[in-house]
Structures are given as C-alpha cells and as structure tokens.
Design a protein around this motif. Sequence first.
Motif, mmCIF file in Angstrom:
data_model
loop_
_atom_site.group_PDB
_atom_site.id
_atom_site.type_symbol
_atom_site.label_atom_id
_atom_site.label_comp_id
_atom_site.label_asym_id
_atom_site.label_seq_id
_atom_site.Cartn_x
_atom_site.Cartn_y
_atom_site.Cartn_z
ATOM 1 N N ILE A 54 33.806 57.637 38.999
ATOM 2 C CA ILE A 54 34.735 57.694 37.869
ATOM 3 C C ILE A 54 34.609 58.995 37.091
ATOM 4 N N ARG A 88 38.085 56.696 30.151
ATOM 5 C CA ARG A 88 38.141 55.697 31.221
ATOM 6 C C ARG A 88 37.239 54.498 30.910
ATOM 7 N N LEU A 123 38.833 52.248 28.298
ATOM 8 C CA LEU A 123 39.938 51.458 28.843
ATOM 9 C C LEU A 123 39.448 50.306 29.706
ATOM 10 N N SER A 124 38.285 50.482 30.353
ATOM 11 C CA SER A 124 37.767 49.439 31.237
ATOM 12 C C SER A 124 36.699 48.571 30.574
ATOM 13 N N ARG A 154 34.771 45.586 28.842
ATOM 14 C CA ARG A 154 34.962 44.147 28.988
ATOM 15 C C ARG A 154 34.374 43.359 27.826
ATOM 16 N N THR A 176 29.113 47.406 30.119
ATOM 17 C CA THR A 176 29.470 48.418 31.117
ATOM 18 C C THR A 176 28.215 49.151 31.545
ATOM 19 N N ASP A 211 29.991 49.748 36.972
ATOM 20 C CA ASP A 211 31.411 50.043 36.784
ATOM 21 C C ASP A 211 31.832 51.375 37.405
#
Length: 721
Positions: free
Chosen positions: A467, A502, A505-506, A508, A648, A677
Amino acid sequence: MIVSGNPGFSEELAVPRAIAAILNRKWLILACVAAGLAAATVGYLDQTPRYVSEAVLALDVRKFQALPTESVISPLPQESPALRTEIDIMTSRSMGEKVLVQLRKAGVDVARGLGLAGEAGAGAKSTAHPVIDDRVLLEQLLSGVRVNNDGRSYTIYISFTGINPDFVAVVANAYAEAYIDYQVDVQTTATRHVSDWLGTRLVSLRSELERSEHAATAFREKSGIVKSDGTTLLSQQIGGLNTELAKLRAQVAGATARLETALDVSEGESSLALSEVLNSAAIQQLRTEEARLKRALATISESGAVKNPQIPELTSQLETIQAQISMEVSQIVESLRNEIEVSKRQQAGLEASLRQMQKEMSAANGAIVQADQLDREASANRAIYESYLARYKQTIEQDGIAMAEARIISRAMPSSSRTSPDGPAWLLGGGLFGLAAGLFVTVLLELRSLFLRRSHPDEGAAGVPIIGRIPELSQHQRSGIAKLICQGHAPVAHAVADLQGRLRLSARTGGVLTLSVTSAGPREGKTFIAACLARSLAATGLRTVLLEANLSAPAVAREFSIQPARTVVDLVAGRDGTSLDDVVRCDVSGVDLVCAGVAEGPVEHVLGHEAFARLLATLKRNYDAVVVDCVAVSSGSGALLVSALVGTTVFVIPAGGEPLQTTAALRKLAAAGVAVDGIVVNEAARSTLNRRASTTADLYAANESRKRSDASVDMPSIAGL
C-alpha cells in the motif's frame, strides 16, 4: 513515492515534485554540466580551424536573343523545382569532377589545400609523399561544398568550407565558373548535335523528295494526264462543253418562246409587234406604203367623194400590200422554226460529245486519283525538306553564340575569420548536453526510486498488498524530515500523505484511527515510518499520539530529538506514581509522544499487561489517531499482542530485504489471527536508520541500568488509568 495498485501522479503536484527532485539532486546536475563544459572545452581546443567562402550566382530572368530564331534548348524555367534541380547539378559528382580538373589546370595544389598532403600535391611525382587518389579528393570537395537558395529569389549561394582560407575562396569561385561553363557547354553541344543530325537527315529527305517527284511526273506522262492551271485538259474540255451546252439550251428556249408567241398572235395585226418583224427592212417598206395608201383613202373619204375612181385602185393596192406583209411575217415565223431545229440538232451533238468525254473522264479518274496521291506525297516531302533545311540553317547560325543563363554577381573572397569551431556554441552545447545528461540521470534515479520498482515478492506469496513505498532519501532530507513531511513538496512527503490517506480510508475502528507499525526484524525503518505517519496525520488537523511499544530497541525519542523523563515501562509498572501526563510529550509538529524504554524482562510482560491495554484505550478516547511503533515480529509475540489491540496493522519491509524472513513474519501474524492491512516498502537509507536505532537503544539501556541500580520493583497493575 508510494506505489500501490496502479499509482499515478497528481497533475497539480507534478511541477512541485519535479522542482523538488531537481533541487535534491542539484549537485549531480551541476556535476554533469561541469563535465559537459569540460568536454566542450577539450573538443573546441582539439578542432582544426575552418574557414568558409561564398560565391553568389544569379539566374538571368531575361534571356539574350542574338537572332530572331528559336534556340535549340529552351530557356531555364524560373520555378522552384527547376531551381532545385540546378542546385542538385552543382553538388553532383560530375560537377565535382569538372571543378577538380579546372583547379588542376589553374595549377592549384588540391591535396595540400584540403589538408591531405604535406609538401607534395596530388599531381606531384615525389617519392616522399604518396599521390592522393582522385576519389578521395573528390569526396573531400563534395563534402565541403554547400549550395542553397533562399526560396524568394533566383540567387544561388555557393559556399565551401576548408582549412585554408585562400583555397576555400578558389574552390567556391571554381564551382561558380564550372557551373557557367557547364551551361555554355550544354547549349553548344546541343546545337552542334542538332546541326549534325539535321545535316544527315537532309540528305535522306532530299533523296526521298526527288524520288517522289520523279514518280509523280512519270505516272502522269504514262497515263496521259496533262494539267493546266492545276486541272487536266480533259476537265477543261468538259467544262467548255458544259458552258456551250448551257448557252445553246438557253438559245433554244428563247427561240421556242418567240415562236410560240408569234403563233399566238399570227391571227391579228399584233404580229407586227414582234422584234423580228419590226427589224425587217422589207416589212418596214411595206408598212410605209400601207400607211400612205391608208392616208390617201382617208383623205378621199373626208372629202366626201365616195364615187372617186381612185378608191378601188387604192383599195386594191392596200390589200396587195397587206398580203405581202402577211407573207413576210409567215417567212419570219418559218425562219424561227428552222432556227429552233438547228439549235436542237446542235444541242444533241454537244450532248453526245459531252457523254463521250464523261466516259473518257470516268476511265481517267483512277489514274488522276493515283497521280494526285503521288503529288501530295511529293508536296509533303517537299514541305518537310524545306522545314528541315530552314532549321538546319538556323542552328548553323546559332553555333558559337551560346550564352549561360547565370552570372556571377559576387566572387568568393578569402575569409579573415574562422567560422568553426565556434567557442560560445561549443560551450553552450556542452552546457546544454551536461544539463540534459544531469536531468536524464535525475529522471532515471527518480523513476528507479519512485516508479520502476517491482512489487515485493512477498506480496504475492503472503497475499498482502503493498500500500505504500517510501522513496530513498538523501542525508539532507533525513535531517529535515519533519519539515519535509509537513511543508515540503518532496516525493517522501507525498508518499507519506498518500499512505496515511489510504489508512484512514480503510480504518475499521469507527472514527478513531488506531494502527500499529511492525516489521519482520529490527532496524528495518518501522520507527521512521511510524513517525512520518504521525507527523502527516497531525498535519491534517487530527489529534495524533505516537505510542512507542518497541521495548527492545526504542528509537522514538531519538527520532524526535527529546529526552523523556518517564516512559511506557514506568507507566505500566507504576513507578513513583507515574501518570499518563508524565509520559506524554508534545512535539513541535503537533504529535504527542509516549516514549518507551528498554524492558528489563520479556517485552510480552509489558505489552500483554492489562495496564497497557487500558493505556491504549485511554489514548483512543483522547485522540483521533493513535500510531503504535510496535516491536519486531522476530522479537517474540509482542507484535501480536499489540496488533490484537489496534484496528490496523502495517508491515514494513526494507527494499532489498530478505524475502524468507518477511514471509515467515507475515505467516506468523496470519497464524495468530492478526490481519495485516498492507505492506510499506522502505527504500530510505538503512544505514542512518540503523545508527539511530542503535544509538537510541544504547541510550535507553544506560538509563534503565541507572534506574535498576536505584531500586528494583515488580510490575503492579495500573489502577489509575
């Protein structure tokens, strides 16, 4: 720059990134420019001075006309294709051969002028220097000559480049003179060639004309066909007969009309009105006598002497006279009949003669047609012969008056200054070449660090995507990393910003971003990555805390250049009543720091402690983003314990690291149920990171040793968190 999936540059940031890349590698670019200038200087000094002389020709638009006759060769068309053709002729090999011959006739040492011989020339018979081949001299002449036109006029510029200014001027003038001689030679040769051909052709045409005229004359004599005024005698006779026949027919018609008129009026006295009657002398005398008698009778009748004895005599004489007039009229009518009969017989004779001559004409028509064909052939041969004869005389008169269609308007002069090498041009070219080389090398290095890296092999093996990718940093960039992350336009700033975007946005874990940064082994740059992420998150306005959980080799304090009084170990162990406020330090970048010290025992005792979990929960409540600098996976299960408490997990691998070690670490995390992740590839210089980590570890080891010498306590639970 970070590469994830199908990365791309933002158009708005392309220019700042390019400027930043140039500034970062300015010394490399300057070195390339200096090398280019040095190479240009060496090349300039190594070049032989060269000179250029130019002769100027002008094509004549107006043509000189010595004779009022058409020339053998048409004037040169004043068009661009024709002008281009003439330029090609000047630079052709045949023209070069003419120039070489002309220079030798003028006694010019061509080989020495071209710099191909020392003392001996091309035609010298010295044994010390070999004779230069003509092909070599010709190639040198062709390579040095340049002929061009500005496209707006009929002016042609002939220039020659060489090492001898006098020789250069001589060659340029020789090319101009050779071209003028070429034009004159072309016209003279063409005129003489046409004259010779016309003379040869005239001999055959004369023979052909004599043969055709003799054949036409012989055939007419043989066929008896004689012409007068362009027509045959037979045709003239037929024409005369036709004329006579027409006249005779008109005469018969007139006589017939007069006869019919005479017959119609013969019953009365009106017959006396006929022209034949009026013109007859006898009838005129009889009519005179008749008139006298009628007057005498009228006189007696007017006198009243009806018994006059002269009346019967006069009456008898009058009747006799009238009978004679009637007889004369009858004779005239009969003569008209005879005249008509004679004319008809003449007409029949003429018609018979005409028919006979027409038969003869029909028999002679075939011979006349053939004779006319022979006459036409002879006339055509005569016309061709006369035209060739006239053209032959014209070409003979034109021989010797050929004139070139160009003239030299400016002769070449020896140049006083050399044209090459050009010092400023060499330096400019060297500088531009060096600059281009430096920019090219910079682009290659940037592409190598930003774009051309292939995905790490562990990505496919472990099923974890990459990523982010942190580019390589210079020493100057490493020292000012905090400023670059917050304010700069360097690729590393955009890479970290892209990475934190990023991750946000990801996330959790609701609205709070909690992430741990770990790696397979120590000294792989996870502390550097965690610090960069924390600075970037704080720059977006989030309340960010960096929690250091790397109890084996803490490096956060070194990264932020601080000296913490209390650490996570003190907080978890509850030493001296340490609270959260005692361990939190605020950095100028807006990041709150919770530094760690070296653990006395296994790191799992601290990271797995309930107090550490409450500490992490408290940080989640008080901050918008919590970044945990975790211990390496190879150091035990500490990384697993921390990753289980955050939402994360980011795994850092160094560029060019050991794939087997990375794969083993990822599998270990997966076996423990920890979802990684993404992977961040760290391409920054590892040597500096290693020095930072080792220095920080030594610092904290010394600090902890000092504290252990003061007191040794167990790790109680932290009730105050």
